[in-house]
Design an enzyme around this catalytic site. Structure first.
Site, PDB file in Angstrom:
ATOM      1  N   ASP A  47      82.963  96.715  82.540  1.00 13.17           N
ATOM      2  CA  ASP A  47      82.573  96.099  81.272  1.00 13.17           C
ATOM      3  C   ASP A  47      83.290  96.721  80.085  1.00 13.17           C
ATOM      4  OD1 ASP A  47      81.140  98.435  81.993  1.00 13.17           O
ATOM      5  OD2 ASP A  47      79.769  98.091  80.303  1.00 13.17           O
ATOM      6  N   GLU A  48      83.354  95.934  79.040  1.00 12.26           N
ATOM      7  CA  GLU A  48      83.747  96.410  77.716  1.00 12.26           C
ATOM      8  C   GLU A  48      85.060  97.182  77.680  1.00 12.26           C
ATOM      9  OE1 GLU A  48      79.744  96.834  75.169  1.00 12.26           O
ATOM     10  OE2 GLU A  48      80.098  98.546  76.484  1.00 12.26           O
TER      11      GLU A  48
END
Lengths: 653, 653
Positions: free
Chosen positions: B282-283
């Site tokens: 993620d991210e």
């Protein structure tokens, strides 16, 4: 309260940059202690402390030399702690003093408007008595080691240095014996400590500056031994753990008894390194001896006049066995007998007189009379008991005799405690007995004692003791509900019956030690802070002529809460079988609220209440005091004081 | 709430004679479970249960056959529990169902006027979703294993079956790697789990029917890896754990990265037996990739249009490594890419739409959107989120697509929690997410949910969770005093700011993860029961035309306490640096009490309050809501509702 305190000026901030440095002697045990100290300081403040290599040390610790590998009675426990605005120094001859100094430091740390801080101070401190103990009975109710460990933490926090471990009694034998395995196998309900567990526990205690003195209570209080080894007994049996009465006693006339004890004491002397070995010796009622013709014949043949002589004979032989294992024998009052050597130590449950008599005969002694935590006394009553202050002025001890009084021990007998509520029976009251045994004799102001006790009580919760939190859980259980606010109001103002009153009530049959202890009497604190504070408030208000309006407002607020409480509590009382019996006390409490408010109203109006009403109220108040369901309503008396005060017209405003 | 409940008549008494019998299949794990069950029942009731050889069994347990040695997704968890007035039977295909049935039994036991009892009932139960998880982040703040273990106990009590262990992130790498020891040595502050500890922990989880899915978040959220192995990074460094930002990411263009991951994932796949392996994903903001010419050249050479393509390339290679170790790869939304095989599982923090899109493409998925416990939402808001109920009516899933939605996971990210307060951030709210994932979709009444949540919340305390008790300790610390009654009144009606508002405030600089979390915002419950109940009370009162006098009395009693509270709290606010910032809220609360009482008085008199006053009060109420010191005053709105109601003349009496 330390022996010597010189206040300084300013304070030492405790913040994230706090760190500890150690110079001089140190070993693994001291390193662990420093770690525990930092952990406890972190819990108290909520500040995580991280290693800061190279940073200046906030607290410098310095011990001169090592402590004894086996902690000794009378080992130097002194320390010197200096706190200034810029740092602190703790110095001691050995790590034992460091332990105590760190405990003091934790007590100094307070929250202030500018952060956590310790006030600047110079403390030179050492104990008044070398033997400062707590007895925990693990026979009547088994207490697991994790519970005992957190109590060791508590003892260390208040500088107690002896755990007297009452390991066997009629109801259970709690130590694994490899030589006589039927002792723990048949003499317990399966709950006992293995030798490996005990060794770990002893190391834990040593780390905290605490000696562990084991007690195996003989020749009485020994029914549990006879399940596995009936030949030790003076009577025919059969024996069960559940059977009541304290008649069973060992047979002191048979050599086989001593052969057994020789092997057993040798085994236990290896397991427990402490120089002292407690053999109990209390409360032998002699009924089994009287009933056994062979024992009677033995006594006759040896010219013994009574059972005391027979027990003295037993103790003499026992003492030789104990001494052969290089241990010093300790026993209760009853072991005192001129035939026994002066090396033994007498522990007195009978009183200072008994202790003084022993000291005059050359025996060392310990006081436990006045320190029985299971009697549910208020802290102040324990606090007033001093080992060398004789209630009888005629008894005086010279300094040598005084030195024979080694200190004292509080006692937590376990008829009415479980692992769940034992902490609240011991703490925080045990802290004031610890202070009595540590601090100078002249430290005895009760109000400041309570202030210190409450402060220490908070710190003890950070150690994991549950003396406050357990009540919350137990009230939730009784209520079956998350909202226990009304139940807490009631629980806050009651205390369990005192002395042996619960015991006496229960004695209609033998106590069932497997019965639940989940009633209100088991949950409430032995001493009600709310009631004591309320009584003090009323006392001051009445003595001041009922003029102090701020005090009156406080009293009124309290009475209003009580008056409304029964209606609030009613749904719980109805729903819970454990609370039903509290209904009368709850009603009484609301009635007291009502009566107190009526008295205040009369005082406000300057109209004396009618004498008839006060007399009727007196009857109610007396009934309200209880006991009811084993509980005393501690605010009945102060409310009655208000009622009585409403007789006169006060010079109001 | 079980899938199927048929109430019977009468109830089964739970008293000292209660005992459990086991027939059919059993093993050591099931025996331990039965022991734990009896221990927990004993704590809940305060009754010590002793073995009663030969006695009839109160609860008969029967499992058909063994469960899987490594717990599998979708393993049969069903059970059937029948309680009558004379006994109970619990049957299940495997011990997994027995675990759940025993948890249900504990929920059935209540206090009654006649003792503890379980109501007669027949329950046939199985979960709605096979994957019911809780993510705990141990990177931002290290959470010790004893704290995690009690949370596993809590999960088992609410039938959650997956711990998603977020083991590495920018701020700390928490697992011992024997292959790459600099990961934990340099990538943590010294706080990590050894492999031996992890194996013990996994056995603990297995005993409780809980799978443990490890997450090592890559290629982003991986700064901690780069302290020991900077060559893995896409940027030059140097890297520190303290440094802020989430720019650092692994270099997906170098073969050495994959060689490292091959060895690492092989090691961790041996350590963690679960079939699933979470790689985060993620991210990744791509800044380091954009800034690295070599990476840009690589992307150009391979025809990659953007960083998403690059991450997909990384994930493809990663998936092959994971698969080679016979694991199924799980990752967050961002890993979804048509180039990846359908075997992977997508965990959605973005929402049900994202999950549905994945399911339509053939991917399995888990919902975490709506279940972020760190956002401090009220339980009802989490409860309303259903993994397959699409907010957008246009999205429909056929039954095969629905089956791909395996369940969900609540998430406890650890920016603002410590071992001290993490329980209160997870519990009891996590119980309602657990119910959402276990119980039928149509079980969604909010009032009965809160009733069950409160009941379960009490039982969870008996398991050792500290979601209620920790606040008491923390308030004592802040107050520096034993009497925290006034502070509790304030704490009871505030909540921490929601969503990322605390985060945003703190983002003026990087968060210091070693800073103390000992303020009021850290101690208060994420959701105020007192405020919710008060708001409901006021709502009903106003909707009923302000006529219900019993409700009015309750409202008034509450307002009186609030009005008086600031004066009571004042001494603590002055004395404690941790409470000073709460002074404005405390003043607001007393002001609200005053305003509410004024409104009630007007209603009582039948005299509408002046519009000017109400308007002024509206301004005050809005300000009172906060945030102030990160806290929201949750009773400002209901008091304002009372104020508004005082505009009209009610048809009083």
């Amino acid at each position: 309260m330390p022996a010597n305190v010189q206040p300084g000026s300013g304070q030492l901030p405790i913040n994230a940059s706090f760190s500890v440095g150690v110079t001089g002697f140190h070993d693994a045990s001291l390193d662990r202690e420093v770690q525990r100290f930092v952990g406890q300081l972190s819990r108290q403040t909520g500040i995580p402390f991280w290693p800061k290599p190279g940073a200046a040390r906030t607290l410098q610790i310095h011990a001169e030399h090592r402590r004894e590998a086996v902690q000794k009675l009378g080992e130097d426990e002194s320390y010197e702690l200096t706190v200034t605005f810029s740092g602190a120094k703790l110095a001691a001859p050995t790590p034992l003093g460091i332990l105590h100094g760190l405990a003091t430091f934790l007590q100094l740390v307070q929250i202030t408007p500018n952060g956590f801080a310790a006030p600047a101070v110079t403390i030179r401190d050492q104990p008044r008595f070398p033997w400062r103990g707590l007895l925990i009975d693990v026979s009547r109710h088994f207490i697991p080691l994790d519970v005992l460990k957190r109590n060791l933490d508590g003892m260390a926090a208040v500088k107690m240095n002896v755990l007297h471990w009452h390991l066997s009694d009629d109801q259970g034998f709690r130590v694994e014996s490899k030589v006589f395995p039927k002792l723990h196998e048949m003499g317990s309900d399966g709950m006992y400590y293995t030798q490996a567990e005990i060794r770990d526990f002893l190391a834990y205690a040593h780390d905290r500056g605490i000696r562990v003195v084991p007690e195996f209570d003989i020749p009485g209080h020994s029914r549990s031994w006879f399940l596995g080894y009936p030949d030790l007994a003076s009577g025919p049996g059969p024996y069960t753990l559940e059977g009541g009465g304290i008649d069973p006693a060992m047979d002191p006339t048979r050599d086989t008894t001593y052969k057994f004890l020789e092997k057993f004491i040798a085994e236990m002397s290896r397991l427990f390194p402490d120089a002292y070995f407690h053999i109990g010796g209390d409360e032998v009622n002699g009924k089994q001896w009287d009933a056994n013709p062979q024992i009677q014949a033995f006594m006759h043949a040896h010219g013994m006049k009574n059972n005391q002589d027979l027990q003295a004979y037993f103790n003499q032989r026992l003492q030789k066995i104990v001494a052969k294992n290089r241990k010093i024998m300790v026993g209760w009052d009853e072991i005192l007998h001129p035939d026994l050597p002066k090396t033994i130590v007498v522990q007195s449950w009978r009183g200072q007189q008994s202790l003084a008599a022993a000291a005059k005969q050359g025996y060392s002694g310990l006081l436990s009379f006045g320190y029985y935590l299971d009697l549910m006394w208020p802290a102040a009553r324990h606090y007033a008991v001093d080992p060398v202050a004789m209630p009888d002025a005629a008894t005086t001890l010279n300094s040598e005799e005084q030195r024979r009084i080694l200190g004292g021990e509080s006692c937590q007998w376990a008829e009415w405690v479980t692992p769940e509520n034992i902490d609240s029976h011991i703490w925080p009251r045990n802290a004031v007995i610890a202070e009595r045994l540590w601090s100078p004799q002249e430290v005895k102001d009760v109000a400041s004692m309570y202030a210190r006790m409450n402060a220490v009580g908070l710190n003890l919760e950070w150690l994991g003791l549950t003396h406050r939190s357990a009540r919350t859980h137990m009230l939730h259980r009784m209520a079956g509900s998350a909202d226990i606010s009304a139940l807490r109001v009631l629980a806050d103002v009651v205390e369990p019956v005192k002395d042996y009153n619960r015991w006496d009530d229960a004695k209609q049959g033998p106590i069932d030690f497997h019965a639940p202890l989940n009633e209100l009497i088991d949950a409430v604190y032995p001493e009600s802070d709310v009631a004591r504070n309320f009584a003090n408030l009323v006392q001051a208000f009445v003595q001041g002529g009922c003029k102090d309006q701020a005090a009156e407002a406080q009293i009124r607020a309290q009475l209003v809460i009580w008056r409304a409480n029964h209606a609030k509590l009613q749904p719980l009382l109805v729903q819970s079988f454990l609370l039903q019996e509290a209904a009368p006390i709850s009603m009484y409490l609301s009635g007291l609220g009502e009566a107190g408010l009526h008295a205040l109203e009369s005082l406000d109006k300057g109209e004396p209440t009618p004498e008839k009403w006060r007399a009727a109220q007196h009857v109610v108040s007396t009934a309200a005091q209880g006991p009811e369901a084993g509980l005393l309503l501690m605010v009945a008396a102060p409310v009655q004081q208000l009622v009585e005060a409403s007789a006169s017209q006060p010079p109001h405003n």
